[in-house]
Design a protein around this motif. Structure first.
Motif, mmCIF file in Angstrom:
data_model
loop_
_atom_site.group_PDB
_atom_site.id
_atom_site.type_symbol
_atom_site.label_atom_id
_atom_site.label_comp_id
_atom_site.label_asym_id
_atom_site.label_seq_id
_atom_site.Cartn_x
_atom_site.Cartn_y
_atom_site.Cartn_z
ATOM 1 N N MET A 42 71.402 143.901 51.686
ATOM 2 C CA MET A 42 71.305 142.451 51.732
ATOM 3 C C MET A 42 71.147 141.878 50.331
ATOM 4 O O MET A 42 71.773 140.871 49.989
ATOM 5 C CB MET A 42 70.127 142.006 52.620
ATOM 6 N N VAL A 45 74.534 142.004 48.650
ATOM 7 C CA VAL A 45 75.422 140.937 49.122
ATOM 8 C C VAL A 45 74.984 139.601 48.532
ATOM 9 O O VAL A 45 75.828 138.765 48.156
ATOM 10 C CB VAL A 45 75.429 140.901 50.656
ATOM 11 N N ASN A 46 73.691 139.414 48.419
ATOM 12 C CA ASN A 46 73.191 138.181 47.802
ATOM 13 C C ASN A 46 73.695 138.011 46.385
ATOM 14 O O ASN A 46 74.144 136.944 45.992
ATOM 15 C CB ASN A 46 71.660 138.211 47.771
ATOM 16 N N LEU A 99 76.355 137.759 59.390
ATOM 17 C CA LEU A 99 75.349 137.390 58.411
ATOM 18 C C LEU A 99 75.930 136.675 57.197
ATOM 19 O O LEU A 99 75.388 135.674 56.728
ATOM 20 C CB LEU A 99 74.625 138.676 57.961
ATOM 21 N N GLY B 4 74.223 130.207 45.869
ATOM 22 C CA GLY B 4 74.736 131.372 46.595
ATOM 23 C C GLY B 4 73.654 132.053 47.398
ATOM 24 O O GLY B 4 72.562 131.540 47.581
ATOM 25 N N GLY B 5 74.013 133.240 47.860
ATOM 26 C CA GLY B 5 73.049 133.985 48.669
ATOM 27 C C GLY B 5 73.468 133.948 50.110
ATOM 28 O O GLY B 5 73.872 132.892 50.594
ATOM 29 N N ALA B 6 73.332 135.076 50.779
ATOM 30 C CA ALA B 6 73.936 135.188 52.101
ATOM 31 C C ALA B 6 73.151 134.470 53.181
ATOM 32 O O ALA B 6 73.652 134.232 54.249
ATOM 33 C CB ALA B 6 74.073 136.666 52.470
ATOM 34 N N THR B 7 71.931 134.115 52.884
ATOM 35 C CA THR B 7 71.150 133.510 53.961
ATOM 36 C C THR B 7 70.768 132.073 53.658
ATOM 37 O O THR B 7 69.840 131.529 54.239
ATOM 38 C CB THR B 7 69.881 134.333 54.219
ATOM 39 N N LYS B 11 75.338 128.925 59.661
ATOM 40 C CA LYS B 11 76.529 129.724 59.926
ATOM 41 C C LYS B 11 77.729 128.832 60.238
ATOM 42 O O LYS B 11 77.577 127.686 60.658
ATOM 43 C CB LYS B 11 76.255 130.622 61.129
#
Lengths: 795, 188
Positions: A42, A45-46, A99, B4-7, B11
């Protein structure tokens, strides 16, 4: 002037911006890799997301953006590799796929989605078909042209080896077929083309050109879609025709953008195989009709034709299938294009027709009617334009077109058969017409083809008329004499290609040529008529050789000699007296060989008349008399009476020369006539030693009158050489006494010469002469035959 | 640039539509084309009455404007007037104008002061920047003062301020249309 203070517009700014962005990419990529190495997915990916933030920039030019993209996509490879190799084991790919969609910004989010999506496919967890579909749809989220184009390029790059196809692929994945790939690429292609076309609307309209340049730099991105389609093994000609091509052409036509249309059609033509093109010629050509007027349609059509010509020439290709009437298709569609599309100018039309012509000649070399059909359509095209609108570029194209059949047939007799060739050639204008004439002549000469009938000769000479006679549209300016003589020499060579195997026909061929050449004016006939004289003499020999088979041969020969005489007279009336003198001499010898005394005598007398009336320069006179004596010495058909007249004529004429040295030499030369001259009655040499010696004595007498010492001694030595010659030929009138006397005389005179280069030459000449005598003396010692030099005393 | 950043955000939702986009629309030229050039500066008058003005050349396909192409001459004070009107009547944040260059108006300068070519050129690009920013704003496009400034030969400073109503509807339509024709919207 910078527009509205936009940052990053100068070159240095761009470099700096790019450097900074790349540095940030590297830093984030480093963090990403470190996390991945520790299996902190994670976090990795970040960091990838942060790195991808760089792709959101609006400050970079397309070129710099491309450099940035290369860096980023390189780094993403690590992520992708990690996901396939490591993450797939024991982790659920669908979860990660979910995700990454929570990433805050659309651009990084979609790059990540594509990366994870393709890894997802590669580990074969989900439905490949659905994932691909989802990815290509999702990418619509980026509508900014530059960013969207690169994102979709990334999609193409990642899915390159994952697209469903037939064969092995099917067994490996088990899901999705080639139709899914086609649909996927079609969608992506449509979107990319749209983005690419929209780039045109960005920024101020005064920067249109700069934008067009930028768009051209990016075209390969769009074209890659077509390359992917052509890579799919599962597409056959039928599928290409029904599904693949229509999907592409739809976008091409609808986008109404010239840059896109031109590039995409060229791309279609170059990436798909020829077998496919053969099945879809009509749809491609009809698409051309619907293109924007700024599209270079000609380039597209010509490149298609060139490919097909190469295809048909390739022995491995199996040629063009007989059920595809390729000539009909092209001639119909191209003429439609020329007539209906307003941006196709005459010059473009001609260029396309030129290629169609090439095709017709390659695929159907025997169908002359096809060529004629095309040429008459060309003529119609040219005629439909007002003469004033036809510029030099158009004419050059027409010239190129007319050279095509010459090169293809390599046979001018076939060119003559093309009915429309001459009328079309007439449209060329003077200079181009002449260039083409030269080209035709050169081809005739290079191929060595012979033009056998008067009709064909007439037609060929008609085609090259611009070289043969003055043209009504000829410019009045000065002509380069070197070019002119080069051209005319070429025409001279053409004469020797006018050859019929039948003697009577050959005569007509030559009279036809004469008719053309005599209209050429004085400046041309010095080049064109002499070869005609020689061709006629060749025919004389042919008739003579075949005389047993033709009882009218004498009559016919008379005609030819008349023909020759007329030609030489025309040359003479053009003031070319030395040339005509020589031709009369040749003609006389020619007549002599076939034993027609009267004609031979006539030619000789003509030669003498020209000598007397026209030639006054003493050098020219000397060389003429040398030729005349040589001619007479060679002849054998003259009876004693005529021969007598002519040899005395030679002697008298020699005697009349102006300079003593010339007189002396000419008179000495005449001695040959009395020795080796022949008369018809006895067919033997005269061998009149008495007269020989008379001539030589006379020559000596003249030499004695010569005032200049050196010249005089030189002449003595020359006469001595004559004496020695006749002595060796056993002429009884030449005695040892005469020789001794002359040698003494020379020996006496030599010391008075002084010492200079000329004198040295004379000494040398004399020494060699004496050496020769000594040599002969040695040879004759002990032998009985041959001239007897034994008694000769050399003091 | 650190969003950025996946979370970080919500969604993406899928907006599925079976309808294929019409290719005519897909390739159509944008419906919000607007370009204003400030060109040909000229200096008029003498002494105290001396002033410079510029040609304001406008090309657009936005339906709210009466003319697709227009050309008027405006001087610096006209730009100031426009700025004032917009600040009073519209809700937009009006960008600043280039400075008044008071120092250049002092006497006994070695150069031509306000009428130096380099100064005029600098002011010209700044004004161009300013007017393009304003005219591109949908809310400013409703204001009568902007229309008068851009397209009327003479500015009537005693006009009645107001909105251009019917055209406003058009803009709403345009905005909605462009929202609908982009396929995917981020929601929630």
């Amino acid at each position: 002037m910078t527009t509205q203070g936009e940052p990053g517009s100068s070159l240095e700014d761009q470099e700096k911006l790019l450097d900074d962005a790349v540095r940030r990419v590297k830093r984030n990529a480093f963090d990403m890799k470190r996390c991945l190495d520790q299996s902190q997915v994670m976090d990795g990916v970040n960091h990838a997301g942060t790195m991808l933030d760089e792709m959101r920039t609006s400050l970079l030019s397309p070129k710099s953006y491309y450099m940035l993209y290369m860096n980023v996509s390189d780094e993403l490879m690590h992520l992708s590799q990690f996901l396939v190799d490591e993450y797939g084991k024991g982790n659920r790919m669908p979860d990660l796929y979910e995700l990454v969609q929570y990433c805050g910004n659309i651009v990084p989010r979609l790059y990540l989605l594509v990366t994870v999506g393709t890894a997802y496919i590669k580990v074969r967890e989900g439905s490949r078909k659905n994932i691909l579909r989802d990815l290509v749809e999702m990418c619509r989220g980026v509508q900014h042209p530059l960013r969207g184009l690169f994102l979709r390029n990334y999609l193409l790059q990642c899915t390159r080896l994952a697209l469903p196809d037939t064969g092995q692929d099917k067994e490996q994945y088990g899901d999705g077929g080639v139709e899914d790939s086609i649909e996927f690429i079609h969608l992506n292609f449509g979107e990319m083309n749209k983005l690419w076309v929209r780039m045109q609307y960005q920024g101020h309209s005064r920067e249109k050109e700069k934008r067009e340049k930028e768009r051209l730099e990016l075209r390969v991105l769009v074209g890659t879609n077509l390359v992917r389609l052509s890579d799919l093994q599962g597409i056959d000609a039928e599928c290409y025709k029904k599904q693949v091509l229509p999907g592409i052409l739809d976008q091409v036509i609808q986008c109404r953008d010239p840059i896109s249309q031109e590039y995409l059609l060229e791309c279609v033509i170059s990436v798909f195989p020829d077998e496919f093109h053969l099945q879809t010629l009509e749809s491609i050509l009809r698409t051309c009709q619907k293109l924007h007027e700024r599209v270079a349609i000609r380039k597209i059509v010509v490149s298609l034709l060139e490919r097909l010509i190469k295809f048909s020439e390739n022995p491995d290709s199996g040629g063009i299938p007989s059920d595809i009437l390729i000539f009909n298709i092209f001639s119909v569609e191209v003429s439609e294009l020329i007539q209906n599309h307003k941006s196709v100018a005459t010059v473009d039309g001609l260029a396309m027709l030129s290629s169609v012509l090439n095709l017709a000649l390659t695929v159907y070399p025997k169908e002359i009617s096809y060529v004629d059909q095309l040429l008459s359509f060309c003529l119609k095209c040219v005629e439909s334009v007002p003469e004033a609108d036809i510029n030099n570029i158009t004419l050059k194209e027409l010239l190129k077109l007319l050279k095509v059949p010459i090169d293809a047939y390599n046979h001018v007799l076939t060119i003559i058969k093309l009915e429309t060739y001459a009328p079309l050639m007439a449209r060329l204008g003077y200079q181009h017409r002449k260039d083409l004439s030269v080209y035709l002549c050169q081809n005739l000469i290079d191929t060595g083809i012979e033009i056998p009938t008067p009709q064909e000769a007439e037609e060929f000479l008609g085609l090259i008329e611009s070289l043969i006679k003055k043209q009504s549209d000829e410019p009045t300016g000065e002509i380069d004499p070197e070019d002119f003589s080069e051209e005319q020499n070429l025409v001279g060579q053409v004469v020797h290609r006018l050859v019929s195997p039948v003697n009577d026909q050959q005569y007509h061929v030559l009279t036809t040529a004469k008719k053309y050449f005599t209209e050429g004016g004085e400046e041309r006939l010095r080049y064109t008529l002499p070869p005609l004289v020689f061709a006629a003499m060749k025919l004389v020999r042919r008739y003579y050789a075949d005389k047993d088979a033709d009882d009218k041969w004498e009559k016919k020969l008379q005609h030819i000699f008349q023909f020759i005489s007329q030609i030489i007279h025309s040359i003479s009336s053009a003031g070319l007296s030395e040339l005509s003198l020589r031709l009369f001499i040749q003609a006389a010898l020619s007549a002599d060989r076939v034993h027609v005394e009267t004609i031979a005598y006539e030619f000789v007398s003509q030669a003498f008349m020209i000598y007397e009336e026209e030639i006054s320069d003493s050098k020219a006179q000397m060389s003429a008399i040398t030729l005349l004596v040589g001619m007479l010495e060679q002849m054998g058909s003259l009876g004693e009476e005529n021969h007598e007249t002519l040899r005395s004529k030679c002697a008298v004429t020699s005697n009349k020369l102006l300079r003593k040295s010339n007189q002396c030499r000419a008179v000495a030369l005449c001695s040959n006539l009395f020795w080796s001259g022949r008369i018809a009655e006895s067919n033997a040499h005269l061998r009149d030693g008495q007269r020989v010696v008379e001539c030589l004595r006379k020559a000596l007498k003249i030499a004695n009158q010569c005032m200049e010492a050196a010249a005089q001694v030189q002449l003595f030595i020359e006469v001595l050489n004559y004496y020695l010659y006749y002595y060796e030929k056993e002429c009884e009138s030449v005695t040892i006494q005469i020789l001794e006397q002359l040698i003494r005389k020379i020996n006496d005179s030599l010391p008075h010469l002084g010492a200079n280069e000329e004198a040295e030459q004379i000494h040398k000449h004399f020494q060699l002469t004496i050496q020769h005598v000594v040599h002969r003396q040695k040879l004759s010692e002990g032998s009985t035959g041959g001239p007897n030099y034994a008694k000769l005393k050399i003091i | 640039m650190s969003s950025g950043g996946a979370t970080g955000g919500p969604k993406t939702d899928r907006l599925f539509t079976d309808k294929k986009q019409n290719l005519d629309d897909a390739y159509a030229a944008p419906s919000d084309f607007l370009e204003i050039d400030i060109i040909h500066p000229e200096t008029h008058g003498l002494g105290k009455n001396r002033y410079s003005d510029y040609e304001v050349l406008m090309r657009t396909n936005i339906p709210i404007f009466k003319m697709k192409e227009s050309s008027v001459r405006r001087r610096y004070s006209d730009f100031e007037w426009l700025k004032g009107e917009l600040e009073r009547d519209s809700k937009i944040l009006v960008p600043p104008l280039p400075g008044k260059a008071l120092a250049r108006q002092l006497p006994f300068r070695g150069d031509d002061g306000l009428f130096e070519p380099a100064f005029i050129e600098a002011r010209r690009t700044a004004l161009e920047d300013f007017v393009n920013k304003i005219a591109g704003h949908p809310l400013a496009q409703n204001e009568r003062c902007l229309h008068m400034f851009l397209q009327e030969p003479i500015i009537d400073k005693n006009y009645i301020p107001g909105k251009i109503k019917c055209a406003f509807d058009m803009i709403v339509k345009c905005c909605l249309f462009s929202l609908l024709s982009s396929y995917r919207v981020t929601s929630h």
